[in-house]
Design a protein around this motif. Sequence first.
Motif, mmCIF file in Angstrom:
data_model
loop_
_atom_site.group_PDB
_atom_site.id
_atom_site.type_symbol
_atom_site.label_atom_id
_atom_site.label_comp_id
_atom_site.label_asym_id
_atom_site.label_seq_id
_atom_site.Cartn_x
_atom_site.Cartn_y
_atom_site.Cartn_z
ATOM 1 N N LYS A 30 0.807 -1.210 0.000
ATOM 2 C CA LYS A 30 0.000 0.000 0.000
ATOM 3 C C LYS A 30 0.848 1.271 0.000
ATOM 4 C CE LYS A 30 -4.007 -1.735 2.591
ATOM 5 N NZ LYS A 30 -4.824 -1.541 3.826
ATOM 6 N N ASP A 31 2.105 1.155 0.429
ATOM 7 C CA ASP A 31 2.882 2.347 0.762
ATOM 8 C C ASP A 31 3.844 2.785 -0.345
ATOM 9 O OD1 ASP A 31 4.476 0.140 1.020
ATOM 10 O OD2 ASP A 31 5.434 0.767 2.894
ATOM 11 N N LEU A 32 3.675 2.289 -1.553
ATOM 12 C CA LEU A 32 4.537 2.717 -2.655
ATOM 13 C C LEU A 32 4.123 4.103 -3.151
ATOM 14 C CD1 LEU A 32 4.637 -0.573 -4.782
ATOM 15 C CD2 LEU A 32 6.231 0.145 -2.995
ATOM 16 N N MET A 33 5.105 4.875 -3.660
ATOM 17 C CA MET A 33 4.780 6.107 -4.375
ATOM 18 C C MET A 33 4.369 5.722 -5.792
ATOM 19 S SD MET A 33 7.692 8.930 -3.355
ATOM 20 C CE MET A 33 6.822 10.221 -4.266
ATOM 21 N N PRO A 34 3.139 6.069 -6.231
ATOM 22 C CA PRO A 34 2.645 5.557 -7.513
ATOM 23 C C PRO A 34 2.958 6.470 -8.694
ATOM 24 C CG PRO A 34 0.845 6.560 -6.313
ATOM 25 C CD PRO A 34 2.077 6.720 -5.453
ATOM 26 N N ASP A 346 10.853 -2.773 -4.042
ATOM 27 C CA ASP A 346 11.198 -3.176 -2.687
ATOM 28 C C ASP A 346 12.210 -2.243 -2.032
ATOM 29 O OD1 ASP A 346 9.549 -5.298 -3.179
ATOM 30 O OD2 ASP A 346 11.166 -6.709 -3.618
ATOM 31 N N ARG A 347 13.179 -1.769 -2.792
ATOM 32 C CA ARG A 347 14.234 -0.938 -2.209
ATOM 33 C C ARG A 347 13.904 0.549 -2.273
ATOM 34 N NH1 ARG A 347 19.301 -3.721 -1.721
ATOM 35 N NH2 ARG A 347 19.141 -5.879 -2.418
ATOM 36 N N ALA A 348 13.324 0.991 -3.390
ATOM 37 C CA ALA A 348 13.022 2.422 -3.544
ATOM 38 C C ALA A 348 11.595 2.772 -3.127
ATOM 39 C CB ALA A 348 13.266 2.852 -4.988
ATOM 40 N N GLY A 349 10.717 1.785 -3.042
ATOM 41 C CA GLY A 349 9.341 2.047 -2.633
ATOM 42 C C GLY A 349 8.540 2.793 -3.687
ATOM 43 N N LEU A 350 8.759 2.446 -4.956
ATOM 44 C CA LEU A 350 8.107 3.131 -6.061
ATOM 45 C C LEU A 350 7.274 2.146 -6.879
ATOM 46 C CD1 LEU A 350 11.197 5.182 -7.323
ATOM 47 C CD2 LEU A 350 9.380 5.986 -5.779
ATOM 48 N N ALA A 351 6.218 2.639 -7.478
ATOM 49 C CA ALA A 351 5.399 1.833 -8.391
ATOM 50 C C ALA A 351 5.515 2.419 -9.790
ATOM 51 C CB ALA A 351 3.948 1.813 -7.936
ATOM 52 N N PHE A 352 6.331 1.763 -10.642
ATOM 53 C CA PHE A 352 6.445 2.098 -12.053
ATOM 54 C C PHE A 352 5.798 0.967 -12.847
ATOM 55 C CE2 PHE A 352 10.724 4.657 -11.742
ATOM 56 C CZ PHE A 352 10.071 5.615 -10.970
ATOM 57 N N TYR A 382 15.277 10.541 -6.035
ATOM 58 C CA TYR A 382 16.247 10.378 -4.948
ATOM 59 C C TYR A 382 16.116 9.001 -4.313
ATOM 60 C CZ TYR A 382 18.589 14.893 -4.638
ATOM 61 O OH TYR A 382 19.397 15.975 -4.885
ATOM 62 N N ARG A 383 14.883 8.541 -4.158
ATOM 63 C CA ARG A 383 14.686 7.175 -3.645
ATOM 64 C C ARG A 383 15.360 6.160 -4.563
ATOM 65 N NH1 ARG A 383 8.752 5.673 -1.325
ATOM 66 N NH2 ARG A 383 8.398 7.408 0.084
ATOM 67 N N LEU A 384 15.177 6.336 -5.867
ATOM 68 C CA LEU A 384 15.763 5.414 -6.830
ATOM 69 C C LEU A 384 17.286 5.470 -6.785
ATOM 70 C CD1 LEU A 384 15.038 3.406 -9.065
ATOM 71 C CD2 LEU A 384 15.007 5.313 -10.679
ATOM 72 N N LYS A 385 17.845 6.670 -6.730
ATOM 73 C CA LYS A 385 19.298 6.835 -6.656
ATOM 74 C C LYS A 385 19.849 6.171 -5.401
ATOM 75 C CE LYS A 385 22.837 10.324 -5.712
ATOM 76 N NZ LYS A 385 23.310 9.562 -4.527
ATOM 77 N N ASN A 386 19.228 6.456 -4.255
ATOM 78 C CA ASN A 386 19.728 5.902 -2.995
ATOM 79 C C ASN A 386 19.630 4.387 -2.970
ATOM 80 O OD1 ASN A 386 20.296 8.487 -2.055
ATOM 81 N ND2 ASN A 386 18.321 8.712 -1.023
#
Length: 396
Positions: A30-34, A346-352, A382-386
């Motif tokens: 539920k907590d991904l940035m979409p 899982d690592r960046a918390g993103l939904a692409f 930044y999430r993706l980079k980190n």
Amino acid sequence: MKTYRFDEIIERRGTDCLKYDSLEKYFGKKDLMPFWVADMDFRTPDFILDALKKRCEHPVFGYTRPSEAYTESILNWVQTLYGWDIQAEWLSYIPGVVKGIALALEYFTRPGDKVIIQPPVYHPFRIVPESLHRQVVCNPLKLVNGVYEMDFDQLESVIDKDCKALILSSPHNPAGIVWKKETLQTLAEICCRHHLLVIADEIHAEMVYPPYTHHPFPTVSDRAAECSITLMAPSKTFNIAGIVSSYAIVPNDALRRAFYAFLKAGEFNDGTVFAYVATTAAYVHGEEWRRQMLNYVMENVTFADAFLKEHLPQIKVYPPQASFLVWLDCRDLGWPQQQLIRLIEDRAGLAFNNGVMFGKEGTGYVRMNVGCSRLLIEEALYRLKNAADRHPDLKS
């Protein structure tokens, strides 16, 4: 001139919107940035909201016909944007572009017939024919010096007597390609010669970046007008996907009469009161909003491109010429697709969007929606980079 605001962050959770409220269903979290569903997070423009509110002041919502103002708004809009003079009888409401594709395939083809698509491409182009028990034949785009082009030699080689239709994405989704007139002319010549119906999905046509020019498929040649059905809508441009407001344009008399009779038989050509009202308001009052929105989206693309070049050059923006969808080339990471998606989710918390949903040609790619506040894009990158910096394989 009114200045519109596009950096506003609007809470959409809890509104039953697909982009936020279906994350757990499609991603297991539920907590991904979409950044996946192809609608924008921008507020629907006030002139559309005001028109809808005004209509809601009348207490009856009965069967509704398209008004003259609705028809004129489309005629004027199409002429202004594309220089295309269409006739009112060429138009029909349809209950969505994907549904329009399905209806055209249902009427003009039969189970077992072949339908050609050009991957990597919008996944319903494959799903819809397969669900209707048609055979999908791929005419993949080819990368020439890093640029997607149509492969006409391959197209000629796969066409046989069972091929009945080709579904065209113009501008192209997910790569944001605005097809050159000459390219579309060649496609029309091949399709006409082989008696293929071209179903042109042009839903992103209103979001073409300057200096590029969108050419509606039937305008590129007489041959193109003979063999095609064009599907358009204000839904992407004005962020009203929840108000189903699409329409078809069919110049060819024989195709139009047959297809529109089919639509009429099932009342698929009957729109809703809100579709008519929203479309009219968008097309009568929306040009300045469209220009400002498109400028903001273009700046979002520029920001994402510059960020990745500086901080994560292994991921490259395929330069879009239209739309708010960005095709990200992640192949230089050298990771299997599953590992790439784990990094993002899982690592960046993103939904692409996983690139393979657009065909195997999307392996090594993901699609990102940048139709939102730049602050959200910055946080996501930044999430993706980190996440990538913490991944040991990146250093190898």
